[in-house]
Design a protein around this motif. Sequence first.
Motif, PDB file in Angstrom:
ATOM      1  N   ILE A   4      -0.556   6.562   6.228  1.00 48.57           N
ATOM      2  CA  ILE A   4      -1.313   5.385   5.782  1.00 48.57           C
ATOM      3  C   ILE A   4      -2.108   4.783   6.927  1.00 48.57           C
ATOM      4  O   ILE A   4      -1.570   4.522   8.005  1.00 48.57           O
ATOM      5  N   LEU A   5      -3.390   4.568   6.683  1.00 49.66           N
ATOM      6  CA  LEU A   5      -4.229   3.774   7.578  1.00 49.66           C
ATOM      7  C   LEU A   5      -4.427   2.422   6.920  1.00 49.66           C
ATOM      8  O   LEU A   5      -4.985   2.328   5.820  1.00 49.66           O
ATOM      9  N   SER A   6      -3.934   1.372   7.551  1.00 50.27           N
ATOM     10  CA  SER A   6      -4.048   0.026   6.996  1.00 50.27           C
ATOM     11  C   SER A   6      -5.067  -0.772   7.809  1.00 50.27           C
ATOM     12  O   SER A   6      -4.878  -0.995   9.000  1.00 50.27           O
ATOM     13  N   ILE A   7      -6.161  -1.165   7.157  1.00 46.73           N
ATOM     14  CA  ILE A   7      -7.253  -1.876   7.823  1.00 46.73           C
ATOM     15  C   ILE A   7      -7.173  -3.357   7.460  1.00 46.73           C
ATOM     16  O   ILE A   7      -7.129  -3.726   6.284  1.00 46.73           O
ATOM     17  N   TYR A 210       5.151 -11.007   4.473  1.00 47.93           N
ATOM     18  CA  TYR A 210       4.989 -10.275   5.737  1.00 47.93           C
ATOM     19  C   TYR A 210       3.950 -10.937   6.628  1.00 47.93           C
ATOM     20  O   TYR A 210       3.170 -11.782   6.192  1.00 47.93           O
ATOM     21  N   THR A 211       3.957 -10.524   7.883  1.00 48.03           N
ATOM     22  CA  THR A 211       2.910 -10.896   8.826  1.00 48.03           C
ATOM     23  C   THR A 211       2.655  -9.720   9.759  1.00 48.03           C
ATOM     24  O   THR A 211       3.393  -8.715   9.730  1.00 48.03           O
ATOM     25  N   TYR A 231       6.214   1.991  11.412  1.00 44.66           N
ATOM     26  CA  TYR A 231       6.937   1.658  10.186  1.00 44.66           C
ATOM     27  C   TYR A 231       7.328   0.186  10.308  1.00 44.66           C
ATOM     28  O   TYR A 231       7.649  -0.282  11.397  1.00 44.66           O
ATOM     29  N   PRO A 232       7.292  -0.556   9.203  1.00 49.08           N
ATOM     30  CA  PRO A 232       7.608  -1.986   9.309  1.00 49.08           C
ATOM     31  C   PRO A 232       9.078  -2.230   9.641  1.00 49.08           C
ATOM     32  O   PRO A 232       9.942  -1.396   9.380  1.00 49.08           O
ATOM     33  N   ARG A 387       1.350  -3.217   0.127  1.00 50.08           N
ATOM     34  CA  ARG A 387       1.785  -2.030  -0.605  1.00 50.08           C
ATOM     35  C   ARG A 387       2.927  -1.308   0.106  1.00 50.08           C
ATOM     36  O   ARG A 387       3.403  -0.277  -0.379  1.00 50.08           O
ATOM     37  N   MET A 388       3.345  -1.838   1.256  1.00 48.88           N
ATOM     38  CA  MET A 388       4.404  -1.180   2.035  1.00 48.88           C
ATOM     39  C   MET A 388       5.626  -2.072   2.217  1.00 48.88           C
ATOM     40  O   MET A 388       6.393  -1.899   3.151  1.00 48.88           O
TER      41      MET A 388
END
Length: 529
Positions: A4-7, A210-211, A231-232, A387-388
């Motif tokens: 996943i690339l999260s922008i 989340y932040t 990973y979170p 989404r994660m």
Amino acid sequence: MQKILSIVIKASQEFIRHSDEDLKDNAPVLNSFYESISNVYIPLLRMIEKLEADKIKYRFALVLPPVLCNMLSDPELQEDYITWLEKRNTLGKAEIRRNKADEKLCAIINDTIESNKSLLADFTNKYNKNLIPVFAEYMTRGYIELMGTCGTDIFMPHYADLKEIISAQIESGLHAYRQYFGVMPEGFWLPAMGYTPGIEKLIRAYGYTYTILDSRSILFAETVPDAGIFYPSRTDNSLVIFARNRVIDSELFGENGIIFAECYRNQNRDIGYELPMEKLTSLIDKDQIRYSTGYKYWNRCFKDSGCLYNKECAEVQVEKDAAAFVEKRCQTLDKAAELLPSYNYVSEICTLDISKLSKTWNECISWLEKVIRKASDAGLSVLSCDRMCDEQYNLEKIEPYFSAGIGTGYGENLLSSKNCWMMRYIRKSCERMIDLAGRFPMDTGLKTRLLNLGAKELMLAQSLNLAKMINRSEFPQFAEKRFKESIAAFTAVFDSLGSNTVSTEWLTKLEAKDSIFPWMNYRIFTKKR
């Protein structure tokens, strides 16, 4: 394994008074705001439209601070933006006459004029002069996640011992988000990613999931999570923590950064800084300081003074740079997947200060569009962090380390030798506001108006953008004046309440000038039990 690339795209804007008497004084800063509409917000909407038309699957996060939403929604500024575009085209016609012997230069000028006409048509006809409902529409369609943030860009570590101040900022930002977009956000954007232990309790208390923190917050934690920044993890109260990869900043802005390719447009060379003032009077008054006009003819090649900007050449370079960027993301995530085989996905968080990026890189939105397209083609999922968060309560617990996303990682540029004088005034005002909220819990009428005005002025003075502008000498006179006006107004409110006298004329005039946060309730500063 999913890669996943999260922008995350962060926009920023300082509040600018724009009543008639202030328009002239604030023209250079308003010019910067209007340029952001032309170079960032409308191009972003156009990008989303094109990606939707081509059925590209993606979802990125966008941070639109309340101050920016207020200004984009203001009818007076909407009309003034239209006038601003028309003035730019008047200047462009004069430039055509001045450079009529140079065919290549005239082609660049004509392209700028046509671009302004296209912006004007879209702004008035397609978007009905208000971009906020359009962003809200794309949020409901699932293309963007709109993250919540504070009422103004406060650097939270400076107020770690004043929890009422931080709570008031979070609460006002949440209220503004509901006013403009009608839903509760899941993600909370920490201004300047300024984190200090304990803030997570206040963020979580307002329902955020989340932040995002700077990578050093995770990597310097007492217990580093097994998956590192790919990973979170979560805090003790189950606020999900994502870490941005700060290496991306080096790739963009470093010594050999993407944005410095020679064929890209030189954003610093503008006729507003080069021509005699008498040739700019259709846009800039003679007694004003100079600012950019949008007529930039040169590329970044400094070897030859005659290096004219070539749009086609720049687009070719954008294609190459987007491909190289996506390739690096693939390599990074492939390596992370190899080292973390037991995880169901690995992610890389890319945060972009789009306001900063657009000022130095004209082609940034075109590059962003190509990155999203190429990431999809390369098998990467372009998703936002919300989404994660499915495994929120099963993530590894950590205690993040203090850090920030500005300065060298600790926000030290917000307390430099140039701007440190601001802190003693703002801290004293914060203490007074908390005291006032406790002393007048149920007041009505003029006192309530006074207290609400004081709350607004305090929040405006807390903006870290003012300290940043002074530190880097970007409109420092405006920033200092804006700060001092807010502190003076708050002090006047404090003194009026102490003496039980108030000038209704002064109060009404200032309420009209600082029209931000019309729903403000000073009781958000009350001490929490």
